[in-house]
Design a protein around this motif. Sequence first.
Motif, mmCIF file in Angstrom:
data_model
loop_
_atom_site.group_PDB
_atom_site.id
_atom_site.type_symbol
_atom_site.label_atom_id
_atom_site.label_comp_id
_atom_site.label_asym_id
_atom_site.label_seq_id
_atom_site.Cartn_x
_atom_site.Cartn_y
_atom_site.Cartn_z
ATOM 1 N N LEU A 87 0.831 -1.202 0.000
ATOM 2 C CA LEU A 87 0.000 0.000 0.000
ATOM 3 C C LEU A 87 0.867 1.255 0.000
ATOM 4 O O LEU A 87 0.592 2.216 -0.727
ATOM 5 C CB LEU A 87 -0.926 -0.008 1.219
ATOM 6 C CG LEU A 87 -1.949 1.138 1.305
ATOM 7 C CD1 LEU A 87 -2.905 1.106 0.116
ATOM 8 C CD2 LEU A 87 -2.719 1.066 2.617
ATOM 9 N N VAL A 131 -6.074 -2.132 -0.451
ATOM 10 C CA VAL A 131 -6.723 -1.940 0.849
ATOM 11 C C VAL A 131 -7.392 -3.237 1.305
ATOM 12 O O VAL A 131 -7.368 -3.578 2.499
ATOM 13 C CB VAL A 131 -7.740 -0.786 0.765
ATOM 14 C CG1 VAL A 131 -8.610 -0.733 2.021
ATOM 15 C CG2 VAL A 131 -7.022 0.542 0.573
ATOM 16 N N LEU A 140 -7.087 -3.370 9.659
ATOM 17 C CA LEU A 140 -7.899 -2.209 9.318
ATOM 18 C C LEU A 140 -9.025 -2.054 10.329
ATOM 19 O O LEU A 140 -9.758 -3.001 10.591
ATOM 20 C CB LEU A 140 -8.479 -2.410 7.905
ATOM 21 C CG LEU A 140 -8.806 -1.172 7.071
ATOM 22 C CD1 LEU A 140 -7.561 -0.339 6.838
ATOM 23 C CD2 LEU A 140 -9.419 -1.606 5.740
ATOM 24 N N GLU A 144 -13.368 -0.809 4.423
ATOM 25 C CA GLU A 144 -12.493 -0.678 3.258
ATOM 26 C C GLU A 144 -12.844 0.576 2.463
ATOM 27 O O GLU A 144 -11.957 1.286 1.971
ATOM 28 C CB GLU A 144 -12.606 -1.921 2.367
ATOM 29 C CG GLU A 144 -12.066 -3.191 3.019
ATOM 30 C CD GLU A 144 -12.164 -4.395 2.106
ATOM 31 O OE1 GLU A 144 -11.873 -4.260 0.903
ATOM 32 O OE2 GLU A 144 -12.552 -5.477 2.590
ATOM 33 N N ALA A 147 -11.360 3.599 4.148
ATOM 34 C CA ALA A 147 -9.901 3.632 3.986
ATOM 35 C C ALA A 147 -9.513 4.081 2.579
ATOM 36 O O ALA A 147 -8.608 4.904 2.403
ATOM 37 C CB ALA A 147 -9.314 2.259 4.286
ATOM 38 N N VAL A 148 -10.193 3.534 1.573
ATOM 39 C CA VAL A 148 -9.913 3.930 0.183
ATOM 40 C C VAL A 148 -10.173 5.423 0.004
ATOM 41 O O VAL A 148 -9.366 6.144 -0.595
ATOM 42 C CB VAL A 148 -10.776 3.112 -0.802
ATOM 43 C CG1 VAL A 148 -10.719 3.716 -2.206
ATOM 44 C CG2 VAL A 148 -10.298 1.669 -0.837
#
Length: 242
Positions: A87, A131, A140, A144, A147-148
Motif C-alpha cells: 500500500l 486496501v 484495518l 475498506e 480507507a480507500v
Amino acid sequence: MSGRSETRERIVDAAALLLRDHGTSAVTTRRVAEAAGVQAPAIYRLFGDKDGLLDAVAEHVLADFVAQKAAVVEAAAAGDVDPLEDLRAGWRAQIEFGLAHPALFRLLSDPERGLHSPVVRSGLEVLEARVHRVAATGRLRVSERRAVGLVQAAGTGVLTVLLSTPAEERDEGLAEAAYEAVLREVLTDPEQPTVSARGGTAAAAVALRAVAPRLDALSPAEQRLLSEWLDRIVDDPARGPG
C-alpha cells in the motif's frame, strides 16, 4: 494497424506531448494537427471535440501506469509482500506520477472527467485491491470504503498543495506525513499488526467482512446477511474501542 488507428495514435501522441510540456491550454486543435501532421477536421472526426481528445490523452497516458500498478499488486498478492508495504509503495508511486504529470493530474482532478474515465476506475480498483489485502490481515479498523476514500483524499490534497507550490519551496516530507496520518486513522496500530491491538473489534469485523464472500460454508444469501451485519458493526459511530 489501419490508417484510421494510426492517425488516431499520432494525434493522441502529439496531444500528450503538448499536454506534458505546455499544459492543457496548449492542446488546441491547430497545434495538435500541426504536430501530428494531419488536418484539423480529422481530430473532430475521431474525437468529436477538444474534451474528447483530452479524454483520449488521459486514457493513453494513464493506461500503462495503471497496468503496471495492477501487475505489482498481483505479484504482491501471489508472493510474500506485506500488504502495508504494498500500500505504501502504491502511495509513493501515485505521488511521483502526479508530480511528473501535473497537467494530467489537474485534468483528472475534475470530478466529472474522472468519474467517467475507465482507466481512472481501473486505478481505483487497484487501490481497492491493496486496501482489501490490508483488511484481510485484521489491521484495518475502518471499512475498506472509508480507507480507500481517505487515501484518495489525502493523495489528491497532497498533490494539489505540492503542485501549487514552487518546486524549490515544496515541503519534501509532506506526502509521507500525510500518509502516516491516514495510517493512524485507519489502522489498529501501525506497529502492532494484530487483531488484538487497539480497535480489535472493528479490525476483526473488517477482516471477516473481507473474506465473507468466499465463505463457501454459507449460502449466497447468508454471505450477504453476514456482510450486512459486519458493515453495521464497522460503520456504527457509537461503538467503543475493541
